[in-house]
Design a protein around this motif. Structure first.
Motif, PDB file in Angstrom:
ATOM      1  N   GLN A 122       0.947  -0.872   0.267  1.00 39.89           N
ATOM      2  CA  GLN A 122       0.046   0.042   0.279  1.00 39.89           C
ATOM      3  C   GLN A 122       0.841   0.899   0.276  1.00 39.89           C
ATOM      4  O   GLN A 122       1.308   1.495   0.919  1.00 39.89           O
ATOM      5  CB  GLN A 122      -1.327   0.016   0.918  1.00 39.89           C
ATOM      6  N   PRO A 123       0.598   1.873  -0.560  1.00 38.50           N
ATOM      7  CA  PRO A 123       1.940   3.164  -0.629  1.00 38.50           C
ATOM      8  C   PRO A 123       1.398   4.538  -0.569  1.00 38.50           C
ATOM      9  O   PRO A 123       2.134   5.039  -0.040  1.00 38.50           O
ATOM     10  CB  PRO A 123       1.615   2.959  -2.347  1.00 38.50           C
ATOM     11  N   SER A 124       0.136   4.807  -0.615  1.00 42.83           N
ATOM     12  CA  SER A 124      -0.493   5.830   0.702  1.00 42.83           C
ATOM     13  C   SER A 124      -0.566   5.965   1.433  1.00 42.83           C
ATOM     14  O   SER A 124      -1.133   4.541   2.151  1.00 42.83           O
ATOM     15  CB  SER A 124      -1.467   5.761   0.139  1.00 42.83           C
ATOM     16  N   GLU A 125       0.252   7.023   2.405  1.00 43.02           N
ATOM     17  CA  GLU A 125       0.492   6.719   3.934  1.00 43.02           C
ATOM     18  C   GLU A 125      -0.656   6.819   4.624  1.00 43.02           C
ATOM     19  O   GLU A 125      -1.354   6.100   5.745  1.00 43.02           O
ATOM     20  CB  GLU A 125       2.088   7.368   4.546  1.00 43.02           C
ATOM     21  N   ALA A 126      -1.426   7.775   4.010  1.00 46.03           N
ATOM     22  CA  ALA A 126      -3.152   7.675   4.550  1.00 46.03           C
ATOM     23  C   ALA A 126      -3.531   6.478   4.573  1.00 46.03           C
ATOM     24  O   ALA A 126      -4.472   6.508   5.825  1.00 46.03           O
ATOM     25  CB  ALA A 126      -3.175   9.306   3.995  1.00 46.03           C
ATOM     26  N   LEU A 127      -3.464   5.584   3.471  1.00 50.27           N
ATOM     27  CA  LEU A 127      -4.402   4.529   3.822  1.00 50.27           C
ATOM     28  C   LEU A 127      -4.053   3.435   4.542  1.00 50.27           C
ATOM     29  O   LEU A 127      -4.792   2.923   5.047  1.00 50.27           O
ATOM     30  CB  LEU A 127      -4.459   3.889   1.745  1.00 50.27           C
ATOM     31  N   ARG A 128      -2.828   3.408   4.942  1.00 51.07           N
ATOM     32  CA  ARG A 128      -2.284   2.913   5.791  1.00 51.07           C
ATOM     33  C   ARG A 128      -2.358   2.958   6.735  1.00 51.07           C
ATOM     34  O   ARG A 128      -2.608   2.053   7.990  1.00 51.07           O
ATOM     35  CB  ARG A 128      -0.458   2.768   5.760  1.00 51.07           C
ATOM     36  N   ARG A 130      -5.004   4.514   7.920  1.00 51.28           N
ATOM     37  CA  ARG A 130      -6.502   4.359   8.453  1.00 51.28           C
ATOM     38  C   ARG A 130      -7.036   3.220   8.667  1.00 51.28           C
ATOM     39  O   ARG A 130      -7.640   2.429   9.365  1.00 51.28           O
ATOM     40  CB  ARG A 130      -7.359   4.754   6.347  1.00 51.28           C
ATOM     41  N   ASN A 131      -6.337   2.639   7.305  1.00 52.23           N
ATOM     42  CA  ASN A 131      -6.527   0.395   7.872  1.00 52.23           C
ATOM     43  C   ASN A 131      -6.057   0.333   8.977  1.00 52.23           C
ATOM     44  O   ASN A 131      -6.649  -0.103   9.347  1.00 52.23           O
ATOM     45  CB  ASN A 131      -5.568  -0.080   7.140  1.00 52.23           C
TER      46      ASN A 131
END
Lengths: 252, 286
Positions: A122-128, A130-131
């Protein structure tokens, strides 16, 4: 033949005579918190036909143990989604088992959440992030459901307090959870201190924290841990406690 | 009369022991020890829970199997060996013959449950001692309070007072199944038929409580379903009432009133099934 037919009739009559007894025992067992597990179609879909048959036939706990081992294997392979599904099934089969709720919450909030944050795919830190927070919530959800099934469990309230404190940084919630745990039987002696520490960080509840910690301090030297003394001293300053009422322990 | 019943019971017990039924204990021992070794990778509390799950589940399976198989076999075997004719030609009433046989099987089931409980307790105790030794090594520099908490978490997860009533209820369930199988065998023409019907009743019996609720609470179902659930409620035993091991493993307490009521219901079933068996067997042509 007549004798056999008469025996079946007598079996039915004795069955009818025993129904009030069966109903009474059912009510007594349920009042004692036994036989509360609901084995429904949702569970049937999750464990399959044979598993459901086993659960219905009195082998609920061995089935839960088997699925727990499966979840442990899934953990070793870091299959978090599969683990969550298995935990749901295990906790449905054995909702009175505190261990299953606690371990499911721990795996989700501590292990799966860290894996989500370190997820290289997952390249997006924001999504990481969030997960990661979703796994924290999932962990909390297990403890909330565990408490619904075991409302008098000091252990689960303690675990909820730890999760809120260490993962969600919700000091008010953690303080409340520790406070509830400290009021239940079978609580550990340090839980009341934990409640005081967390409430001292909760805006608007400092006075309550002070009163609680002061009460513990007054119990004697075994409660006067360095963190308790320093927290009390901070609260004395914050609440402007008169000098003559302040504790006279040296600053740790 | 009592002497004759005791003699038949003793013979039945000896006969079953000679059939090497206690070899099942070896399998049980392997289950218990195997589970404790395999679970060593889990957290201490989880290990104990798994050992209890596996052992109590195995106890329930083995006692139920033994109750059904041992009881289903004796009547056809006695007819085939013609020992029943030798016995009944003496002043032994038919009900005394059945009571002696059932008593022998129930004594065997009790001993079997007791021995399994001993193996289970030994495995649990050994794991507990190993876990406590580990904790004492790991907590050597910890405070007394922390050590006490860690020791408490281990002792709380192992033995508790609920294990005794829980195991006794497993035994009562097996006695009930033996009496039920005896009733079927008085109707049946072969041991295979008896085993099949007893196994079917075992599964349906666990649903009896659900059927009873659907019947008595007026759930909206079709008329033929209502008749079916009424038949199940009347003719089948409520085996879920004896299924307390699952809750017990999870730490739920079994209060004495619950245990006594369950105990009374179990023996009532045994008495009813025995009385009906004696009634059918009295008219059976041999």
């Amino acid at each position: 033949m007549i004798r056999k037919a008469a025996a079946i009739l007598l079996l039915g009559v004795s069955g009818a005579a025993m129904i009030p007894f069966q109903k009474s025992l059912d009510a007594t067992q349920k009042a004692a918190g036994l036989r509360m597990t609901a084995l429904d179609l949702d569970l049937r879909e999750r464990v399959g036909q044979m598993g459901f048959l086993a659960a219905l036939s009195g082998f609920r706990s061995p089935l839960a143990a088997y699925l727990w081992i499966e979840a442990h294997n899934a953990w070793e392979r870091t299959e978090w989604g599969r683990m969550a599904g298995l935990f749901d099934t295990v906790t449905t089969l054995q909702p009175r088992s505190l261990l299953y709720w606690d371990m499911a919450a721990w795996h989700m909030a501590w292990n799966a959440s860290v894996a989500a944050l370190d997820d290289k795919s997952q390249p997006s830190e924001a999504l990481r992030i969030r997960n990661q927070r979703q796994y924290f919530k999932l962990g909390r959800d297990y403890l909330d459901r565990g408490l619904k099934n075991n409302p008098n469990s000091a252990f689960l309230y303690e675990r909820l307090g730890v999760l809120l404190r260490d993962k969600l940084e919700d000091h008010c919630g953690a303080g409340e959870a520790f406070l509830k745990a400290s009021q239940l039987p079978d609580t550990s002696p340090y839980i009341a201190r934990f409640a005081g520490y967390e409430l001292s960080k909760c805006a608007g509840r400092e006075r309550e924290a002070y009163d609680l910690l002061k009460k513990l301090y007054d119990k004697g030297p075994e409660e006067r841990k360095p963190t308790l003394i320093s927290t009390l001293q901070e609260l004395e300053k914050k609440l402007d406690v008169p000098p003559q009422q302040r504790i006279n322990s040296p600053k740790p | 009369m009592l002497t004759r019943i005791t003699a038949i019971a003793r013979n039945t017990f000896t006969d079953l022991v000679r059939q090497k039924v206690f070899y099942i204990l070896l399998v049980f021992g392997l289950c218990a020890i195997g589970s404790s070794v395999f679970m060593a990778q889990l957290r201490v509390e989880a290990q104990f829970q798994m050992i209890k799950d596996v052992c109590l589940g195995a106890m329930s399976i083995f006692t139920s199997l033994l109750a059904i198989l041992a009881t289903a076999n004796f009547l056809p075997k006695d007819i085939e060996d013609r020992t029943i004719y030798t016995l009944l030609s003496k002043p032994v009433p038919r009900f005394a013959y059945l009571l002696g046989k059932l008593s022998g099987i129930i004594v065997l089931l009790f001993l079997f449950t007791l021995l399994m409980a001993v193996v289970f307790s030994a495995v649990l105790w050994l794991r507990q001692q190993a876990a406590l030794a580990e904790i004492r090594t790991e907590f050597v520099s910890a405070s007394a309070e922390e050590l006490q908490q860690a020791v408490k978490s281990v002792t709380d997860s192992t033995f508790n007072a609920n294990l005794v009533p829980g195991i006794l209820i497993i035994f009562i369930k097996s006695a009930l199944l033996a009496a039920l199988t005896l009733l079927i065998s008085t109707f049946a023409s072969s041991a295979l038929f008896t085993v099949m019907i007893a196994a079917a009743i075992y599964f349906i019996g666990h649903l009896q409580a659900t059927a009873r609720e659907a019947w008595l609470q007026g759930v909206d179902i079709q008329w033929w379903t209502r008749i079916l659930v009424a038949i199940i409620s009347l003719l089948f035993p409520d085996l879920q009432a004896f299924n307390l091991a699952d809750d017990m493993i999870a730490g739920a307490a079994i209060p004495w009133n619950v245990f006594l009521e369950t105990f009374a219901l179990g023996w009532t079933y045994v008495a009813v099934y025995f009385a009906l068996s004696a009634f059918v067997f009295a008219g059976r042509e041999l």
